[in-house]
Design an enzyme around this catalytic site. Structure first.
Site, PDB file in Angstrom:
ATOM      1  N   ASP A   1      16.550   0.239  19.508  1.00  0.00           N
ATOM      2  CA  ASP A   1      15.279   0.788  19.978  1.00  0.00           C
ATOM      3  C   ASP A   1      15.429   2.300  20.034  1.00  0.00           C
ATOM      4  OD1 ASP A   1      13.078   1.691  21.421  1.00  0.00           O
ATOM      5  OD2 ASP A   1      13.028  -0.068  22.733  1.00  0.00           O
TER       6      ASP A   1
ATOM      7  N   HIS B   1       2.857   7.994  14.709  1.00  0.00           N
ATOM      8  CA  HIS B   1       1.417   7.839  14.964  1.00  0.00           C
ATOM      9  C   HIS B   1       1.093   6.514  15.678  1.00  0.00           C
ATOM     10  CE1 HIS B   1       0.002   5.586  11.038  1.00  0.00           C
ATOM     11  NE2 HIS B   1       1.034   4.987  11.599  1.00  0.00           N
TER      12      HIS B   1
ATOM     13  N   GLY C   1      12.751   2.957  12.110  1.00  0.00           N
ATOM     14  CA  GLY C   1      11.542   2.160  11.949  1.00  0.00           C
ATOM     15  C   GLY C   1      11.232   1.906  10.495  1.00  0.00           C
TER      16      GLY C   1
ATOM     17  N   SER D   1       0.816  -1.214   0.000  1.00  0.00           N
ATOM     18  CA  SER D   1       0.000   0.000   0.000  1.00  0.00           C
ATOM     19  C   SER D   1       0.849   1.262   0.000  1.00  0.00           C
ATOM     20  CB  SER D   1      -0.944   0.008   1.200  1.00  0.00           C
ATOM     21  OG  SER D   1      -0.225   0.034   2.422  1.00  0.00           O
TER      22      SER D   1
END
Length: 327
Positions: A222, A240, A179, A155
């Site tokens: 992390d 988000h 990320g 997507s």
């Protein structure tokens, strides 16, 4: 004199919204989009293939066509239209992947069923519904994780070059994609800026299947704890996922590790009154306790992390590039 609509007539749109999801869910569970072929077919014939009651299947098709899914071409005879075609499985495209990851799974419907309690309590319902947080749930559910990852990759693929072309990387020699998962966006950025040094940074599980020919450094870690030193940091659909405090943690690590004048680019959909974005905002809370944000909220996060907000730029996609820099 014009007749005023009755209360029942006024309620019609709400009635449709209330039941539309159940219609679509049933159509997907019965595999109706897959069972309708290239030519129109009677509902009774499709019911036989679906192992369903012919009469009720015809009534279901009638409601679905009224909703705009499938086209009624004769008495209880139906053909595909643009919306029903999107719901077919096995086509390998992004829409089919999204259907399999977000529209069909029982676990997603169960989370949305927790919305009332979530609104009352202010707490993300996912752990209480599924006994684990979202990422832990993915770790325990390989097929769900595969479907989810495939949906996200496919997507977002069309947006990768668009976002890469919007990033202002003048003066940037080293960019860390935080990320970044499999590195699809970073690949587009490096293709556009061949002299740029790139680092793909994510948790170990997310980096397990990265293409070794991606052409960048791969670092596991992390972002709440530390990030590599760099001239710029890229977060695409990361913030988000998290509450404000966690976002400030990650942005603060960038402020601490960044080289002089380092910049931070956040790629997300800015929260507006748009219905789709509002629904995504609620979904982020239901899954992760996160949220979509507007410019003022991003500016506040950056300020708390020791960064200066520099503005937001629209892209030729659903996303904006929100930028900040070291003070």
């Amino acid at each position: 004199m014009d007749r005023r609509p009755t209360a029942f007539e006024t309620m019609h749109p709400l009635f449709v919204h209330l039941h539309a999801g159940h219609l679509l869910r049933t159509a997907l569970e019965l595999r109706l989009p897959d069972l309708v072929g290239e030519q129109p077919a009677p509902a009774a014939e499709i019911a036989l293939a679906a192992g369903a009651d012919p009469g009720l299947t015809a009534r279901l098709f009638r409601a679905l066509s009224g909703l705009g899914v499938f086209l009624r071409v004769g008495p209880d005879t139906y053909a595909h239209n643009d919306l029903s075609l999107l719901l077919r499985s096995g086509s390998g495209d992004a829409t089919a992947a999204i259907v399999n990851a977000f529209l069909k799974p029982e676990w997603m419907w169960q989370v949305w069923a927790g919305l009332t309690d979530a609104v009352r309590s202010g707490a993300c319902p996912f752990p209480s519904v599924h006994g684990n947080d979202f990422f832990g749930f993915l770790g325990d559910s390989p097929q769900v994780a595969e479907d989810f990852g495939r949906a996200m990759t496919l997507s977002l693929a069309a947006a990768d070059p668009v976002v890469a072309s919007t990033l202002d990387l003048g003066g940037v020699r080293h960019l860390v994609d935080i990320g970044g998962g499999q590195g699809a966006l970073l690949r587009s950025v490096l293709h556009r800026h061949p002299g740029l040094r790139g680092t793909l940074f994510d948790i170990p599980a997310a980096l397990a299947d990265v293409d070794p020919e991606l052409g960048c450094e791969i670092v596991a870690g992390d972002a709440r704890e530390s990030v590599p030193a760099a001239d710029a940091y890229l977060f695409r659909l990361v913030l988000h996922n998290w509450d404000d405090e966690t976002c400030v943690q990650m942005l603060s690590r960038c402020a601490e590790a960044g080289n002089a004048g380092a910049r931070v680019f956040v790629v997300e959909a800015l929260r507006t009154d748009d219905l789709f974005v509002s629904l995504m905002d609620l979904q982020m809370f239901l899954l992760l306790g996160g949220k979509e944000r507007d410019e003022d909220e991003f500016a506040a996060l950056f300020s708390r992390a020791g960064l200066r907000y520099r503005g937001a730029r629209a892209t030729a996609s659903a996303f904006h590039v929100v930028e900040a820099s070291l003070e």
